[in-house]
Design a protein around this motif. Structure first.
Motif, PDB file in Angstrom:
ATOM      1  N   ILE A  43      46.742 -22.598 -37.854  1.00 12.30           N
ATOM      2  CA  ILE A  43      47.596 -22.714 -36.676  1.00 12.30           C
ATOM      3  C   ILE A  43      48.481 -21.476 -36.563  1.00 12.30           C
ATOM      4  N   ALA A  44      48.705 -21.029 -35.316  1.00 15.17           N
ATOM      5  CA  ALA A  44      49.414 -19.776 -35.052  1.00 15.17           C
ATOM      6  C   ALA A  44      48.649 -18.631 -35.707  1.00 15.17           C
ATOM      7  N   CYS A  45      47.358 -18.602 -35.455  1.00 13.69           N
ATOM      8  CA  CYS A  45      46.470 -17.644 -36.123  1.00 13.69           C
ATOM      9  C   CYS A  45      46.640 -16.220 -35.619  1.00 13.69           C
ATOM     10  N   GLY A  46      47.325 -16.033 -34.489  1.00 11.71           N
ATOM     11  CA  GLY A  46      47.559 -14.692 -33.981  1.00 11.71           C
ATOM     12  C   GLY A  46      46.270 -13.942 -33.722  1.00 11.71           C
ATOM     13  N   THR A  47      46.174 -12.732 -34.221  1.00  7.82           N
ATOM     14  CA  THR A  47      44.992 -11.909 -33.982  1.00  7.82           C
ATOM     15  C   THR A  47      43.906 -12.139 -35.027  1.00  7.82           C
ATOM     16  N   GLY A  48      44.058 -13.193 -35.825  1.00  9.63           N
ATOM     17  CA  GLY A  48      42.968 -13.616 -36.690  1.00  9.63           C
ATOM     18  C   GLY A  48      42.887 -12.963 -38.051  1.00  9.63           C
ATOM     19  N   GLU A  49      43.897 -12.226 -38.455  1.00 12.60           N
ATOM     20  CA  GLU A  49      43.810 -11.509 -39.732  1.00 12.60           C
ATOM     21  C   GLU A  49      43.615 -12.454 -40.915  1.00 12.60           C
ATOM     22  N   LEU A  50      44.407 -13.518 -41.000  1.00  9.07           N
ATOM     23  CA  LEU A  50      44.223 -14.469 -42.095  1.00  9.07           C
ATOM     24  C   LEU A  50      42.979 -15.309 -41.874  1.00  9.07           C
ATOM     25  N   SER A  51      42.751 -15.752 -40.653  1.00  6.89           N
ATOM     26  CA  SER A  51      41.579 -16.581 -40.354  1.00  6.89           C
ATOM     27  C   SER A  51      40.298 -15.908 -40.816  1.00  6.89           C
ATOM     28  N   LEU A  66      49.126 -20.141 -29.398  1.00  4.12           N
ATOM     29  CA  LEU A  66      49.665 -20.380 -28.065  1.00  4.12           C
ATOM     30  C   LEU A  66      49.321 -19.248 -27.112  1.00  4.12           C
ATOM     31  N   SER A  67      49.050 -18.059 -27.669  1.00  2.00           N
ATOM     32  CA  SER A  67      48.831 -16.870 -26.844  1.00  2.00           C
ATOM     33  C   SER A  67      47.344 -16.602 -26.626  1.00  2.00           C
ATOM     34  N   GLN A  68      46.923 -16.612 -25.380  1.00  2.00           N
ATOM     35  CA  GLN A  68      45.538 -16.286 -25.050  1.00  2.00           C
ATOM     36  C   GLN A  68      45.215 -14.845 -25.416  1.00  2.00           C
ATOM     37  N   ASP A  69      46.190 -13.956 -25.267  1.00  2.00           N
ATOM     38  CA  ASP A  69      45.963 -12.551 -25.591  1.00  2.00           C
ATOM     39  C   ASP A  69      45.715 -12.356 -27.087  1.00  2.00           C
ATOM     40  N   MET A  70      46.473 -13.052 -27.913  1.00  2.00           N
ATOM     41  CA  MET A  70      46.241 -12.997 -29.350  1.00  2.00           C
ATOM     42  C   MET A  70      44.838 -13.482 -29.682  1.00  2.00           C
ATOM     43  N   LEU A  71      44.434 -14.571 -29.055  1.00  2.00           N
ATOM     44  CA  LEU A  71      43.117 -15.147 -29.326  1.00  2.00           C
ATOM     45  C   LEU A  71      41.997 -14.212 -28.884  1.00  2.00           C
ATOM     46  N   MET A  72      42.213 -13.496 -27.801  1.00  2.27           N
ATOM     47  CA  MET A  72      41.211 -12.533 -27.350  1.00  2.27           C
ATOM     48  C   MET A  72      40.995 -11.439 -28.388  1.00  2.27           C
ATOM     49  N   VAL A  73      42.094 -10.960 -28.981  1.00  2.00           N
ATOM     50  CA  VAL A  73      41.975  -9.938 -30.019  1.00  2.00           C
ATOM     51  C   VAL A  73      41.248 -10.513 -31.237  1.00  2.00           C
ATOM     52  N   ALA A  74      41.583 -11.758 -31.617  1.00  4.20           N
ATOM     53  CA  ALA A  74      40.919 -12.401 -32.751  1.00  4.20           C
ATOM     54  C   ALA A  74      39.423 -12.549 -32.498  1.00  4.20           C
ATOM     55  N   GLN A  75      39.063 -12.925 -31.264  1.00  3.53           N
ATOM     56  CA  GLN A  75      37.647 -13.091 -30.929  1.00  3.53           C
ATOM     57  C   GLN A  75      36.900 -11.765 -31.010  1.00  3.53           C
ATOM     58  N   GLU A  76      37.539 -10.707 -30.551  1.00  8.24           N
ATOM     59  CA  GLU A  76      36.925  -9.381 -30.632  1.00  8.24           C
ATOM     60  C   GLU A  76      36.640  -8.996 -32.084  1.00  8.24           C
ATOM     61  N   LYS A  77      37.573  -9.296 -32.970  1.00  5.43           N
ATOM     62  CA  LYS A  77      37.380  -8.981 -34.388  1.00  5.43           C
ATOM     63  C   LYS A  77      36.230  -9.791 -34.973  1.00  5.43           C
ATOM     64  N   ALA A  78      36.166 -11.079 -34.625  1.00  2.00           N
ATOM     65  CA  ALA A  78      35.099 -11.932 -35.145  1.00  2.00           C
ATOM     66  C   ALA A  78      33.729 -11.430 -34.682  1.00  2.00           C
ATOM     67  N   LEU A  79      33.648 -11.005 -33.427  1.00  2.00           N
ATOM     68  CA  LEU A  79      32.388 -10.472 -32.912  1.00  2.00           C
ATOM     69  C   LEU A  79      32.001  -9.189 -33.627  1.00  2.00           C
ATOM     70  N   GLU A  80      32.971  -8.335 -33.883  1.00  2.46           N
ATOM     71  CA  GLU A  80      32.701  -7.081 -34.590  1.00  2.46           C
ATOM     72  C   GLU A  80      32.208  -7.343 -36.012  1.00  2.46           C
ATOM     73  N   MET A  81      32.729  -8.408 -36.646  1.00  7.20           N
ATOM     74  CA  MET A  81      32.330  -8.757 -38.006  1.00  7.20           C
ATOM     75  C   MET A  81      31.070  -9.610 -38.033  1.00  7.20           C
ATOM     76  N   ASN A  82      30.646 -10.072 -36.853  1.00  2.04           N
ATOM     77  CA  ASN A  82      29.471 -10.927 -36.728  1.00  2.04           C
ATOM     78  C   ASN A  82      29.637 -12.221 -37.526  1.00  2.04           C
ATOM     79  N   VAL A  83      30.825 -12.837 -37.373  1.00  2.00           N
ATOM     80  CA  VAL A  83      31.092 -14.121 -38.027  1.00  2.00           C
ATOM     81  C   VAL A  83      31.558 -15.127 -36.982  1.00  2.00           C
ATOM     82  N   ARG A  84      31.448 -16.400 -37.346  1.00  4.73           N
ATOM     83  CA  ARG A  84      31.885 -17.461 -36.439  1.00  4.73           C
ATOM     84  C   ARG A  84      33.341 -17.808 -36.711  1.00  4.73           C
ATOM     85  N   LEU A  85      34.137 -17.780 -35.667  1.00  6.38           N
ATOM     86  CA  LEU A  85      35.532 -18.196 -35.745  1.00  6.38           C
ATOM     87  C   LEU A  85      35.835 -18.994 -34.486  1.00  6.38           C
TER      88      LEU A  85
END
Length: 248
Positions: A43-51, A66-85
């Motif tokens: 929860i409050a995962c931000g840009t996904g660094e810990l996730s 709570l922030s859609q913008d934070m989640l967008m950055v996290a999703q971009e990182k997950a796609l770059e790493m080719n992992v499911r988040l």
């Protein structure tokens, strides 16, 4: 609190944050209390660094912010790493239909952004409802010492080539609360000019005994309370308080 533009410089500003310390804390608590499953709600995962660190360690992770913008950055990182988040935009005090998990985390003092006692209590109840039986709830908060003696009436600054900021801290209206007034100057790489971004972040903390009482009222057993990424009990000068709680 608005992270709309802040999200895109967040990682740059958080380079020295102890994500690996939180990861180690999760792994130690899971081992210490024999958590067998692998599902985590961050929860409050931000840009996904810990996730994403949790994903790399083999956990099946769902992130909420709570922030859609934070989640967008996290999703971009997950796609770059080719992992499911799995990512969802929700308020931590109103979690809805996310299933049940073996572990739920709220780190980086994110719980302190809840300004109302009712929201903290509702968050504990909501998390309880999303935990498997004997699941763990792990979180940290700023200590009262940090809020009142380190933050309030202080000014922090940073100046480098890419991002600079002025960070002023003032007493909030509620007890043990602080208002962070932040002014960022972010370099536009195309124009070499600096964009000014202003943010107001409000945080509030509570006595350890009060949080302990609210957790027990929500149905949790508080297994351990420690401080500052150590296994030691909090002292009067501890800055970050860690809670390990189990769903009864």
């Amino acid at each position: 609190m608005s992270y709309e533009r802040f999200a895109y410089v967040y990682d740059y500003l958080m380079q020295d944050v102890q994500y690996d310390g939180w990861l180690e804390f999760v792994n130690k608590q899971a081992k210490a209390y024999s958590i067998q499953g692998e599902s985590v709600l961050d929860i409050a995962c931000g840009t996904g660094e810990l996730s994403l660190r949790l994903v790399r360690d083999g956990y099946d992770v769902t992130g909420v912010d709570l922030s859609q913008d934070m989640l967008m950055v996290a999703q971009e990182k997950a796609l770059e790493m080719n992992v499911r988040l799995n990512l969802f935009q929700q308020d931590m005090s109103k979690l809805d239909s996310l299933g049940e998990y073996d572990l739920i985390t709220i780190f980086c003092d994110s719980l302190n952004y809840l300004e109302d006692e009712k929201d903290v209590k509702n968050t504990f109840k909501s998390i309880y409802a999303h935990l498997n039986h004997d699941g763990l709830f792990l979180f940290d908060v700023h200590s009262i010492y940090k809020m009142t003696q380190i933050f309030i009436n202080q000014t922090f600054t940073l100046s480098d080539e890419h991002v600079s900021y002025i960070w002023d801290c003032f007493p909030g209206e509620a007890p043990n609360s602080v208002e962070h007034e932040l002014t960022f100057f972010v370099k536009d790489e195309e124009t070499n000019q600096y964009d000014r971004v202003e943010e107001l972040h409000k945080q509030r903390t509570y006595p350890i005994l009060t949080l302990n009482e609210w957790l027990e009222d929500a149905g949790f057993e508080v297994l351990n309370i420690s401080a500052d990424f150590t296994e030691e009990a909090p002292t009067d000068h501890s800055e970050r308080i860690f809670f390990t709680c189990k769903k009864k």
